[in-house]
Structures are given as structure tokens and as C-alpha cells.
Write an enzyme that holds these catalytic residues in place. Structure first.
Site, PDB file in Angstrom:
ATOM      1  N   ASP A   1       1.113  -1.342  -0.127  1.00 39.77           N
ATOM      2  CA  ASP A   1      -0.080   0.329  -0.188  1.00 39.77           C
ATOM      3  C   ASP A   1       0.665   1.210   0.259  1.00 39.77           C
ATOM      4  O   ASP A   1       1.856   1.063   0.928  1.00 39.77           O
ATOM      5  CB  ASP A   1      -0.943   0.291   1.022  1.00 39.77           C
ATOM      6  CG  ASP A   1      -2.125  -1.032   1.687  1.00 39.77           C
ATOM      7  OD1 ASP A   1      -1.866  -2.017   0.268  1.00 39.77           O
ATOM      8  OD2 ASP A   1      -3.198  -0.994   1.762  1.00 39.77           O
TER       9      ASP A   1
ATOM     10  N   LYS B   1      -7.156   3.011  -2.514  1.00 42.45           N
ATOM     11  CA  LYS B   1      -7.636   2.771  -1.390  1.00 42.45           C
ATOM     12  C   LYS B   1      -7.942   4.356  -0.747  1.00 42.45           C
ATOM     13  O   LYS B   1      -7.900   5.102  -0.943  1.00 42.45           O
ATOM     14  CB  LYS B   1      -6.609   1.775  -0.525  1.00 42.45           C
ATOM     15  CG  LYS B   1      -6.561   2.331   0.978  1.00 42.45           C
ATOM     16  CD  LYS B   1      -5.112   1.545   1.874  1.00 42.45           C
ATOM     17  CE  LYS B   1      -5.382   2.013   3.147  1.00 42.45           C
ATOM     18  NZ  LYS B   1      -4.331   1.422   3.857  1.00 42.45           N
TER      19      LYS B   1
ATOM     20  N   LYS C   1     -10.564  -0.531  -1.000  1.00 40.88           N
ATOM     21  CA  LYS C   1      -9.928  -0.760   0.386  1.00 40.88           C
ATOM     22  C   LYS C   1     -10.893   0.344   1.101  1.00 40.88           C
ATOM     23  O   LYS C   1     -10.026   1.729   0.371  1.00 40.88           O
ATOM     24  CB  LYS C   1      -8.827  -1.298   0.406  1.00 40.88           C
ATOM     25  CG  LYS C   1      -8.473  -1.695   1.726  1.00 40.88           C
ATOM     26  CD  LYS C   1      -6.782  -1.645   1.939  1.00 40.88           C
ATOM     27  CE  LYS C   1      -6.287  -1.942   3.614  1.00 40.88           C
ATOM     28  NZ  LYS C   1      -4.866  -2.074   3.764  1.00 40.88           N
TER      29      LYS C   1
END
Length: 304
Positions: free
Chosen positions: A149, A213, A249
Site C-alpha cells: 500500500d 484505497k 479498499k
């Protein structure tokens, strides 16, 4: 920045050309209105089956200043014990930690199917040298991370330097490769507007993100229903245009089962059931796991 001529004689970058394929001129009030209508359907998704699925999407997360090898090992062992003691129950999707703990997690994680996610690239601000981002990402993968990430360089995005934004994401994806997921954190609370969120989402996908995300959870405003709605719309339009499925996400402030079901409803209504798999839907949290287990068992759970 690479420029190309368009019909009226003006010069435009390839990034503007990519953005022009989509409707990015969004009004916040329109997005909020759409979200309000969708959330009227939350009750129909408030079922045990949905809660079990939501548990399977959770990335059990520890990203605190007090993390150390003992605390991360203890968390990993909790995941091991839970999956061993509950073989018929869905396992969490991943454990999410800082890169320095990738090795200890990879050496101690025994639960099959649980990914090792590392935040990298100067998390949570993305304010470091590109070379440092590259090294950190590479080291995390070397030590056992299976997913990475990174944070979108928000400052460059807000300054309109889309080339720098996309170059950094493309370089990270080149390191991660096709066998692992790269998730790009948009930090939607810093982007603030629906238009900015839509543009950042498209540029991230255009540059190779496998997931987009919401948030780091490290600034005041984290995930919101409006941000998730806009991101889902971007994912849908990107898929319709390119045929490539990108996951979402949701992270930052997702603590209650009710919040998780609301986000599930948005994803289901905008993207459809084909996104309701852990391959395309994740939630970054820890307390949420406890709350879902509490709801399902009727007993207070403080496991994670």
C-alpha cells in the site's frame, strides 16, 4: 511533462487526455444525494452472511508508533490461533503492518490465504525521496510482503503535477509486479472534493493500481460514504472503458458493523456483485473484526 496537440491547437498532457475520457466535473452535493439514496437499502444487507463476508475482507491492521516485534508477533499469533480454532469461519484477508515487520510476519504467519500487506513509500505522508520509496517497497517485498500500500503524492496532485504522481505509482507497480497487488491510498480527506477524488482515482488506476484505497487513517477526515461512492463510480467507468477490474479498499475510521454494511451496500449498488470478493473488496481495520465477531456470536469479543 509530455504534451500533445489537440484539435483546437492547444497543448495537453497525456494525463489530461486520460482524464477527459471520464466525467470528472462532479458536484459534492450530487454525490451526497446519490449516496443518501443508496444507503436507504442498507437494511436489506444487514445479514449474518454479509457480516461473515465482511469479516473475510478485513486486513487486520497495526500501524502505530508503539508497534514492535513482540506486539506484531502477538497479533500474528492471534490470527494463526483464530484460523486454527475456527476452520469453518472465513479468515481475515490480510495482516497490514509497517515494512520493518514484514519479515517477522512472514516467518510466523501460518494461516493459509492471509496476505501480508505492508504500507510503504513514505507512509503516511508520501513526503520522502522517490529513491527512498523505491528502496522501502523493494525491501518490504524481499522480507515477505505479498501486497504493498502506497500513498498518492497528494501535494503533487493538488499542484497539478500529474506526471510526478503517475510516475511514482508506475515505478511502484513495476517493483511490485503482476503477481502482487499495489494499493494506492488516495487520502480522500485531503483531496476534499468529489472532483479531486475522481481524478485521483482515475490517475491511480491509469498508472497501474490494482486497488484504490480511501485513507491512511492518520489525518482528521478518513473514509466517508461520499468518497467511497465516487471511487466506486471511477472504478466502474474505468472498467467500462478498459476492461480492467480494480479493487477498492476502505480504511480509516471503519469500526462498527453498521459502517461496514453501509460501505458494502455502496459497493454492491455501484459496482455489482462481481466486486463482492476479497480479490476486489477490502476493509482496513482491527476493531471492526472484534465488533463483527461480537455481533455474530452475541458475546463481547476483544481478540484483535
Amino acid at each position: 511533462m509530455k504534451l500533445q496537440r489537440i484539435d483546437d491547437g492547444k497543448m495537453t498532457s497525456k494525463y489530461d487526455t486520460a482524464l477527459n475520457l471520464y466525467n470528472t466535473r462532479l458536484k459534492d452535493e450530487d454525490a451526497e444525494k446519490a449516496v443518501k439514496a443508496i444507503l436507504e437499502k442498507v437494511s436489506e444487507n444487514n445479514t449474518n452472511d454479509v457480516k461473515r463476508f465482511l469479516f473475510s475482507t478485513i486486513e487486520i491492521t497495526s500501524l502505530t508508533v508503539t508497534d514492535n516485534e513482540d506486539s506484531i508477533l502477538a497479533l500474528t499469533e492471534k490470527i494463526n490461533d483464530f484460523t486454527e480454532e475456527n476452520p469453518t469461519f472465513p479468515h481475515p484477508a490480510a495482516i497490514c503492518v509497517y515494512p520493518r515487520f514484514a519479515k517477522i510476519v512472514s516467518e510466523s504467519l501460518e494461516a493459509d490465504g492471509v496476505e501480508i500487506t505492508c504500507v510503504a513509500g513514505g507512509f503516511p505522508s508520501s513526503q520522502t525521496f522517490p529513491e527512498v520509496k523505491t528502496i522501502e517497497t523493494s525491501l518490504a517485498l524481499k522480507d515477505g510482503a505479498t501486497e504493498i500500500d502506497i500513498v498518492l503524492p497528494v501535494g503533487f496532485f493538488l499542484a497539478g503535477d500529474y506526471e510526478q504522481v503517475c510516475d511514482e505509482i508506475e515505478e511502484a507497480k513495476a517493483i511490485v509486479g503482476e503477481e502482487s497487488n499495489l494499493k494506492v491510498i488516495l487520502e480522500t480527506g485531503a483531496l476534499k472534493t468529489a472532483e479531486n477524488i475522481k481524478k485521483a482515482a482515475i490517475l491511480s488506476m491509469y498508472s497501474g493500481a490494482d486497488f484504490i484505497k480511501t485513507s491512511t487513517g492518520k489525518i482528521e477526515v478518513s473514509a466517508t460514504p461520499m468518497a467511497v461512492y465516487v471511487m466506486c463510480q471511477a472504478i466502474k467507468e474505468y472498467f467500462d472503458t478498459t476492461g480492467r477490474k480494480v479493487g477498492i479498499k476502505i480504511a480509516g475510521g471503519v469500526r462498527t458493523t453498521e459502517q461496514a454494511v453501509a460501505y458494502y451496500t455502496i459497493v454492491k449498488e455501484v459496482l455489482g456483485k462481481e466486486w463482492l470478493y476479497t480479490e476486489f473488496f477490502r476493509i482496513g481495520a482491527s476493531s471492526l473484526a472484534n465488533n463483527i465477531l461480537t455481533d455474530l456470536t452475541g458475546k463481547t469479543v476483544h481478540l484483535f
